[in-house]
Structure formats: structure tokens, C-alpha cells
Design a protein around this motif. Structure first.
Motif, PDB file in Angstrom:
ATOM      1  N   ALA A   1      49.891  59.956  73.693  1.00 54.04           N
ATOM      2  CA  ALA A   1      49.641  61.290  73.133  1.00 54.04           C
ATOM      3  C   ALA A   1      50.586  62.321  73.752  1.00 54.04           C
ATOM      4  O   ALA A   1      51.167  63.166  73.054  1.00 54.04           O
ATOM      5  CB  ALA A   1      48.194  61.694  73.371  1.00 54.04           C
ATOM      6  N   TYR A   2      50.774  62.257  75.093  1.00 48.37           N
ATOM      7  CA  TYR A   2      51.678  63.198  75.769  1.00 48.37           C
ATOM      8  C   TYR A   2      53.127  62.962  75.335  1.00 48.37           C
ATOM      9  O   TYR A   2      53.893  63.895  75.144  1.00 48.37           O
ATOM     10  CB  TYR A   2      51.566  63.057  77.289  1.00 48.37           C
ATOM     11  N   VAL A   3      53.496  61.689  75.173  1.00 49.48           N
ATOM     12  CA  VAL A   3      54.874  61.350  74.794  1.00 49.48           C
ATOM     13  C   VAL A   3      55.193  61.884  73.401  1.00 49.48           C
ATOM     14  O   VAL A   3      56.272  62.428  73.149  1.00 49.48           O
ATOM     15  CB  VAL A   3      55.102  59.822  74.869  1.00 49.48           C
ATOM     16  N   LYS A   4      54.220  61.742  72.490  1.00 47.48           N
ATOM     17  CA  LYS A   4      54.424  62.253  71.124  1.00 47.48           C
ATOM     18  C   LYS A   4      54.523  63.776  71.125  1.00 47.48           C
ATOM     19  O   LYS A   4      55.304  64.366  70.383  1.00 47.48           O
ATOM     20  CB  LYS A   4      53.264  61.817  70.217  1.00 47.48           C
ATOM     21  N   GLN A   5      53.699  64.402  71.952  1.00 51.70           N
ATOM     22  CA  GLN A   5      53.650  65.869  71.978  1.00 51.70           C
ATOM     23  C   GLN A   5      54.886  66.466  72.661  1.00 51.70           C
ATOM     24  O   GLN A   5      55.410  67.480  72.236  1.00 51.70           O
ATOM     25  CB  GLN A   5      52.376  66.303  72.716  1.00 51.70           C
ATOM     26  N   TYR A   6      55.358  65.812  73.733  1.00 48.05           N
ATOM     27  CA  TYR A   6      56.482  66.339  74.520  1.00 48.05           C
ATOM     28  C   TYR A   6      57.596  65.292  74.588  1.00 48.05           C
ATOM     29  O   TYR A   6      57.724  64.558  75.577  1.00 48.05           O
ATOM     30  CB  TYR A   6      56.027  66.709  75.932  1.00 48.05           C
ATOM     31  N   ASP A   7      58.399  65.187  73.529  1.00 41.11           N
ATOM     32  CA  ASP A   7      59.394  64.106  73.453  1.00 41.11           C
ATOM     33  C   ASP A   7      60.510  64.231  74.491  1.00 41.11           C
ATOM     34  O   ASP A   7      61.243  63.294  74.748  1.00 41.11           O
ATOM     35  CB  ASP A   7      59.979  63.973  72.039  1.00 41.11           C
ATOM     36  N   LYS A   8      60.634  65.411  75.113  1.00 40.77           N
ATOM     37  CA  LYS A   8      61.672  65.565  76.141  1.00 40.77           C
ATOM     38  C   LYS A   8      61.380  64.743  77.397  1.00 40.77           C
ATOM     39  O   LYS A   8      62.249  64.521  78.229  1.00 40.77           O
ATOM     40  CB  LYS A   8      61.816  67.039  76.527  1.00 40.77           C
ATOM     41  N   LEU A   9      60.113  64.272  77.521  1.00 45.71           N
ATOM     42  CA  LEU A   9      59.769  63.392  78.651  1.00 45.71           C
ATOM     43  C   LEU A   9      60.628  62.133  78.633  1.00 45.71           C
ATOM     44  O   LEU A   9      60.979  61.580  79.670  1.00 45.71           O
ATOM     45  CB  LEU A   9      58.285  62.999  78.574  1.00 45.71           C
ATOM     46  N   LEU A  10      60.996  61.706  77.420  1.00 48.93           N
ATOM     47  CA  LEU A  10      61.799  60.485  77.254  1.00 48.93           C
ATOM     48  C   LEU A  10      63.295  60.752  77.381  1.00 48.93           C
ATOM     49  O   LEU A  10      64.089  59.833  77.513  1.00 48.93           O
ATOM     50  CB  LEU A  10      61.515  59.850  75.882  1.00 48.93           C
ATOM     51  N   ALA A  11      63.682  62.029  77.266  1.00 46.46           N
ATOM     52  CA  ALA A  11      65.117  62.380  77.252  1.00 46.46           C
ATOM     53  C   ALA A  11      65.471  63.222  78.473  1.00 46.46           C
ATOM     54  O   ALA A  11      65.645  64.422  78.383  1.00 46.46           O
ATOM     55  CB  ALA A  11      65.454  63.135  75.967  1.00 46.46           C
TER      56      ALA A  11
END
Length: 680
Positions: free
Chosen positions: A124-134
């Protein structure tokens, strides 16, 4: 002006609520906490984005408390981990990065300062804040601790709540709609305040220079040079303002670090950051021999080859450094790229890839009054806006109204278009601009690229003679030329008559560069000596001057029967006006100088002598004729005295160079004396 500032604060708080912060508060807290500015300002935007003084003070205290209680210092990581275990739950501020572990089908997070790895993260957090992956974002994270010894590979740390304190995503519509509420002047002032400066204390031109510092952050593959005095904030923007920029201090680097590591197969800094800035250009030093070549390749195309692979990246390259002498002196005696290291200094191809040369000497040294205490965008909000705008381009905006002049080659055109695009994206992000507004940006863009070209002309000669940059109005077909302020005035060769015995000569110096030299001759009572000063140990120059004096004494009657040699001493001083080492092409000029001093008659004004001769009076051919002529024009010459053998070389000279100078041809040394003195 104070009232206007307050009005602007009100407008910002109305249209960008929660996105702005009072900039003096940042400085207040920054001094006590080593937290990135963009994190600090985000917190201030949450708790102190108001114009009510009591609420601001309350917000500042809250931010201070949050930082002292929750910010994780790397050296205290173990203490914080222990606190989480003992208390069962604790909130930390840290930079968190997430990656997908496909073997376990779970997202795992890594904490930068806390040093935790493999902490599970809900999708849920990853979908909401995609900059976590980048690249990761700074967050306020509530961590629970639960150790279950029955579960294999159990990670006892659990994320129960996560709140970004960086911009987790960017709503560009908010920027575009908000920009509509401000005039061009107001918006520029907002941007200047957002980087911490007070626009009411700065001249209009300085504001544009400060805006240009942001262009590498908003434009892909933009190459910028800024050289100037110390204390003008050249590297501040790239170090503090944006989490997407890195400052390479000290200058020592490797191809693996900057571009691609062959052993780990990882792309270097240009693939990880939007802007790579080299602080203190004088110290740039590649450990690899091919470092500068790979950098040239990357600056030209945005890609580089390592092994069998070709890699592309979009990072801009910025070079900042200090100029320790006056610009007037540099322009006259050398070139404005002189502070660069030896590996680059005379490499015209490297500098030809620079899109803009920002004149750092025009930016005043920072004083306390230059820093603003008004509202500006939160640093991270501005940084994210610029990052999002990198996906767009306004490079074709000029085509609707203007053509570029015929002196601009392909590289010039690319540089100008990139600068125009970057500045338009900054000032008019919503894409609404008039013809006059495009013209203003275009003129500024042409000036910076012409500054590069003017220096290239000094380094590389006639290959870069096209510096008369212009643009043509499609509607009126009128052509407008752009000048560079520091090129005007202060010429080496002053207008008006010189003293008798004074003569200017152009020739190739011992450093292989073409330069201008001044010979000053004087006649005093004596016994026929020829005394020389300024020559030092330069044997070739001394022999050329001796050749002139011998020819002078042997042919004195052909010049004038009134000249006496045996009862006079002839004193000569030579000045290397551009510091490039003496030339040996002095004999004709010194013969003219001796005759001028002996006859007490000055040579023609603004005249430069070109050519050399042997003891017997044979005139040498002039090599690199067009280049020498260009140097004479740049130095302020209006006339040049040339050997008649150079007539056939006139066709190698561009017509726009020829119209600036009057060639006068001589057939032999005595003819040269008469022509120089204006005797028919």
C-alpha cells in the motif's frame, strides 16, 4: 517594496498553502541540526507555513523537538535500535529505500542512517509513494519491535506507520494553475526567494544569473560553466537545494565512479543524479587517461561507451570554480577558461560542448542583506517541480517567432535552444509566453553561448571565428545581434596616435599562441649602442632585434639622411602584452620603431606590423594569415602592415573580418618604414 513583498507572501500562502516556508526559519534551525535543507523545509512547511508570528514560533519549536527526538544520527544508530526494542515502538526520521524481493514476493526496505535492511514494507505504501522505489525518500516512520523465534529469518522490526517528509509525488496541475496567479516579475521573485535570496536587493541581471543556476536541474544533459570570485554561492544550489544533485568536491574522480564501473557493471554518478557538479574546476583530475575523452563524448551526446556497451544518461554537468584575477586582465591576456586544469585548458573540443558560460564575476559577494526572510517554495517542492519538468521541452519555442543567425553552427544552436527551454520551463511552466518574453530569454541564451565561442576563438583560432551571434524576427525580417559585455572596451591597442618609436607587432609566441607585442624605442645621446630590455633570456627574440638594428645602420641613408647612428644610443623595451612568451618575428617592426624614434615621427594610429625579415632584407611569408588577422582585430587594430606576398592569402579571410581592418602592403623593409610612417 516592503508592501509588495508582503503581498507576494499572501499570494503564495493563498495559492500554495503548505508548499511554502519562511526562509529565515530554515537558517535558524539549520545551524543546530545537520539535516538536509529539503527535509527541514518540508517539516517547516507542515508546522510553520503561516504568517501568524505566534503560530510560526510554536511550529519552529515543534520542528526542533521532532528533530532532537526522532532524527537518526548514524553514530547513534545502535542506541535507537535498542530504544525501539526496549520501548516496543518508536518513531524515527530517516531516508528509506524500497526494493522488491521477487524470491519472497515481498517489498523490503533499507534505512540509510539506522542501518536496517530487509524490513518488510506493505505494498500500500509503495503504491502510494512510488519514489520509495526510485532512490528513496526521507520519512517519519513508526517502528514496532516483535521477535518471533519460531519464524525462520524473522525480522523483528515492523513498519506500523510511514509519513513522507519529502514530496512523495508531484501534482503539476497545482503548479500550472498557481503560476497563472502571478506576473512574470512576481514569479521570478518567488523563485529567487525559494533559493534563499532576497530579490529586492539584487539587480535584474543578477536575478537572471541566479535563475540560470537552476537550468541544469530542470533541463536534461545541460552543460554549464560558472567561474567567478569566492563567496558568491556558486555551489550552494547544487549541494543544499535539491536531493537530485551531487557535488563532487576536490576534483579527483575516476571513469568508474562518474560513468561506468566495468567490474561491478554499474552506472556511475551520471546515471544516479540529475546534476553532477564539479566544485573547484582547477582541481579536476581523472585517474584514467581517457577520462576527459569519455566526458567529452558524454557532454556531446548524453551517452558513453565502456567495453562493448553504450550507456545513456540524462545528468547535467556543471563546472564551478574561482577566477583569481580581474576579468579585464583575463580577456586581454588569456581566455576565460584559464582556471581549468592543463588536461582541458587548451582543448577547444571540450569547451565547445559547454552550452552556457555564466559570468560569475557579475554576481556580488553574498552579504547578510542578500538573504531573504520572506516566503518561498519548500526546497523539496521546488526540486520535485524541476525534476518533473525535465520530461518536457520548450526548445522549439523560438521557431514560432525567430530564426537563428547564420553564425550559429549546430553546437551553438543546441546550446541556445537548451538554455531557452530551461529558462522558459522555470519562468513559464504553464507554457504561456509572448513573443517579447521569448525574445528576452533568447537574447540571454545567445550571450552565454557567445561567451563560450569568444574563448574558443582564442584557443582554437579561425575554426571558431563565427561569433557574431544574432536572431532574425520572422515578422519584420530584422536581424538583432547579441554582444558579450566583457568583450567591449579596454582594447590592447588604444585609439589615437602613439609616441614616436612605439610600434605594435603580431606574431607567434614561444608558447605557440599568437599574440600582440609592444616595442618602445627611444633615442638619447651616446655612441651608437642598441640597448634592449624586456627580452630576458629569449635568444630568438634578441637575434631578431639585432637583425633589425644591423639593417637599420647599414641602410640608414635610404631611410633619411638626417638620421645619425654614431652619436646616439637606441634604447628598446619590449612588452609581451598577453603573457604568451616572446616572438621571434620582430625585425620589421623594430626597424620601423628605430626609424620612427630617430625621425621623431609616430607611426599611423591603430596599426599592427606583421612579418619578419632576414639580415639581407628578405621578407618572410606569413603563416596562419587569417588567424593572425583575427588576433589583430580582437586587440583593437584598425590597420595592419603586411608583406605583399600575403595578398594571395586574403581569400582565406572571412569577409566580415576583412571589413573591420585596412590592410597596407609593403614590398621590402624600407617600403615598410615609409608605409608605417604614412610617407607616400
Amino acid at each position: 517594496m516592503e508592501k509588495a513583498s508582503l503581498d507576494l507572501d499572501d499570494k503564495l500562502n493563498e495559492h500554495f498553502a503548505g508548499r511554502v516556508v519562511r526562509k529565515d526559519l530554515t537558517q535558524l534551525i539549520k545551524e543546530g541540526a545537520n539535516v538536509p535543507t529539503f527535509v527541514l523545509e518540508y517539516l517547516l512547511g507542515m508546522f510553520a507555513a503561516t504568517d501568524d508570528e505566534d503560530s510560526i514560533q510554536e511550529g519552529v519549536n515543534r520542528v526542533k523537538n521532532i528533530l532532537s527526538e526522532n532524527y537518526v544520527r548514524p553514530d547513534e544508530a545502535e542506541k535507537i535500535k535498542s530504544r525501539i526494542r526496549e520501548q516496543g515502538q518508536y518513531t524515527v526520521i530517516d531516508k528509506i529505500t524500497v526494493r522488491l524481493n521477487s524470491k519472497k514476493d515481498v517489498y523490503e526496505s533499507e534505512f540509510s542512517n539506522l542501518g536496517l535492511k530487509g524490513v518488510p514494507m506493505t505494498s500500500a505504501y509503495v503504491k502510494q509513494y512510488d519514489k520509495l522505489l526510485a532512490g528513496g525518500i526521507w520519512c517519519m516512520i513508526k517502528l514496532d519491535y516483535y521477535f518471533d523465534e519460531e519464524v525462520k529469518d524473522n525480522n523483528p522490526f515492523i513498519i506500523s506507520n510511514l509519513q513522507p517528509i519529502q514530496m512523495p509525488n508531484m501534482d503539476m496541475a497545482e503548479i500550472f494553475e498557481g503560476r497563472d496567479q502571478f506576473t512574470k516579475e512576481e514569479w521570478i521573485d518567488v523563485l529567487i526567494r525559494s533559493i534563499g535570496m532576497e530579490p529586492t536587493q539584487l539587480e535584474e541581471r543578477v536575478k537572471w544569473h541566479l535563475l540560470l543556476r537552476l537550468v541544469p536541474l530542470i533541463e536534461n544533459n545541460y552543460n554549464l560553466v560558472e567561474l567567478g570570485p569566492r563567496g558568491t554561492g556558486k555551489s550552494h544550489v547544487y549541494k543544499e537545494l535539491s536531493p537530485n544533485s551531487i557535488l563532487v568536491s576536490g576534483g579527483q574522480t575516476t571513469v568508474a565512479n562518474l560513468f561506468y564501473n566495468m567490474s561491478t557493471r554499474q552506472v556511475g554518478l551520471v546515471g544516479l543524479w540529475d546534476t553532477v557538479t564539479f566544485d573547484e574546476v582547477a582541481g579536476i583530475n581523472f585517474k584514467d587517461k581517457d577520462g576527459v575523452q569519455i566526458m567529452k563524448d558524454y557532454m556531446a551526446s548524453g551517452s558513453f561507451s565502456r567495453g562493448k556497451e553504450e550507456k545513456a544518461a540524462s545528468a547535467s554537468m556543471v563546472f564551478v570554480g574561482n577566477i583569481n584575477q580581474s576579468v579585464d586582465s583575463l580577456v586581454k591576456t588569456s581566455h576565460l577558461f584559464a582556471p581549468f586544469p592543463d588536461a582541458m585548458r587548451n582543448d577547444a573540443a571540450f569547451f565547445d560542448r559547454i552550452h552556457y558560460y555564466l559570468p560569475g564575476w557579475e554576481i556580488p559577494k553574498y552579504r547578510p542583506t542578500f538573504f531573504t526572510d520572506r516566503f518561498g517554495f519548500i526546497a523539496d517542492y521546488l526540486a520535485e517541480f524541476m525534476r518533473e519538468m525535465r520530461k518536457r521541452s520548450y526548445a522549439d519555442a523560438i521557431d514560432q517567432y525567430f530564426y537563428l543567425g547564420n553564425n550559429l553552427n549546430q553546437r551553438d544552436t543546441i546550446g541556445v535552444r537548451k538554455t531557452v527551454s530551461g529558462l522558459l520551463k522555470l519562468i513559464y511552466p504553464h507554457g504561456k509566453f509572448t513573443k517579447e518574453e521569448v525574445e528576452e530569454v533568447l537574447e540571454y541564451a545567445l550571450e552565454g553561448r557567445r561567451r563560450v565561442k569568444e574563448q574558443l576563438k582564442k584557443i582554437g583560432g579561425m575554426e571558431f571565428y563565427d561569433v557574431m551571434f544574432s536572431y532574425i524576427d520572422k515578422e519584420t525580417t530584422e536581424e538583432h545581434y547579441t554582444s558579450v559585455p566583457e568583450q567591449g572596451g579596454g582594447k590592447l591597442i588604444p585609439e589615437g596616435m602613439n609616441k614616436p618609436g612605439h610600434v605594435y607587432v603580431a606574431g607567434r609566441g614561444s608558447s605557440s599562441m599568437i599574440g600582440i607585442y609592444k616595442l618602445e624605442n627611444q633615442v638619447v645621446s651616446g655612441t651608437g649602442k642598441h640597448e634592449k630590455s624586456g627580452v630576458g633570456s629569449d635568444r630568438a627574440a634578441r637575434e631578431s632585434l639585432d637583425t633589425a638594428f644591423r639593417y637599420f645602420t647599414a641602410n640608414i641613408k635610404s631611410i633619411s639622411s638626417s638620421i645619425s647612428v654614431k652619436t646616439k644610443d637606441y634604447l628598446m623595451h619590449i612588452e609581451d602584452m598577453q603573457g604568451i612568451g616572446l616572438t621571434e618575428e620582430l625585425a620589421v617592426a623594430e626597424l620601423i620603431g628605430l626609424s620612427s624614434a630617430a625621425l621623431d615621427r609616430p607611426i599611423q594610429e591603430s596599426l599592427v606590423v606583421i612579418g619578419n625579415m632576414t639580415m639581407g632584407g628578405t621578407i618572410s611569408k606569413v603563416p596562419e594569415f587569417a588567424n593572425i588577422l583575427q588576433v589583430c582585430v580582437d586587440a583593437g587594430a584598425k590597420r595592419v602592415l603586411l608583406p605583399s606576398s600575403s595578398v594571395q592569402d586574403l581569400q582565406t579571410v572571412p569577409s566580415d573580418l576583412l571589413v573591420k581592418i585596412q590592410p597596407i602592403f609593403y614590398s621590402d623593409p624600407i617600403d615598410a618604414v615609409y608605409k608605417a610612417l604614412g610617407v607616400n
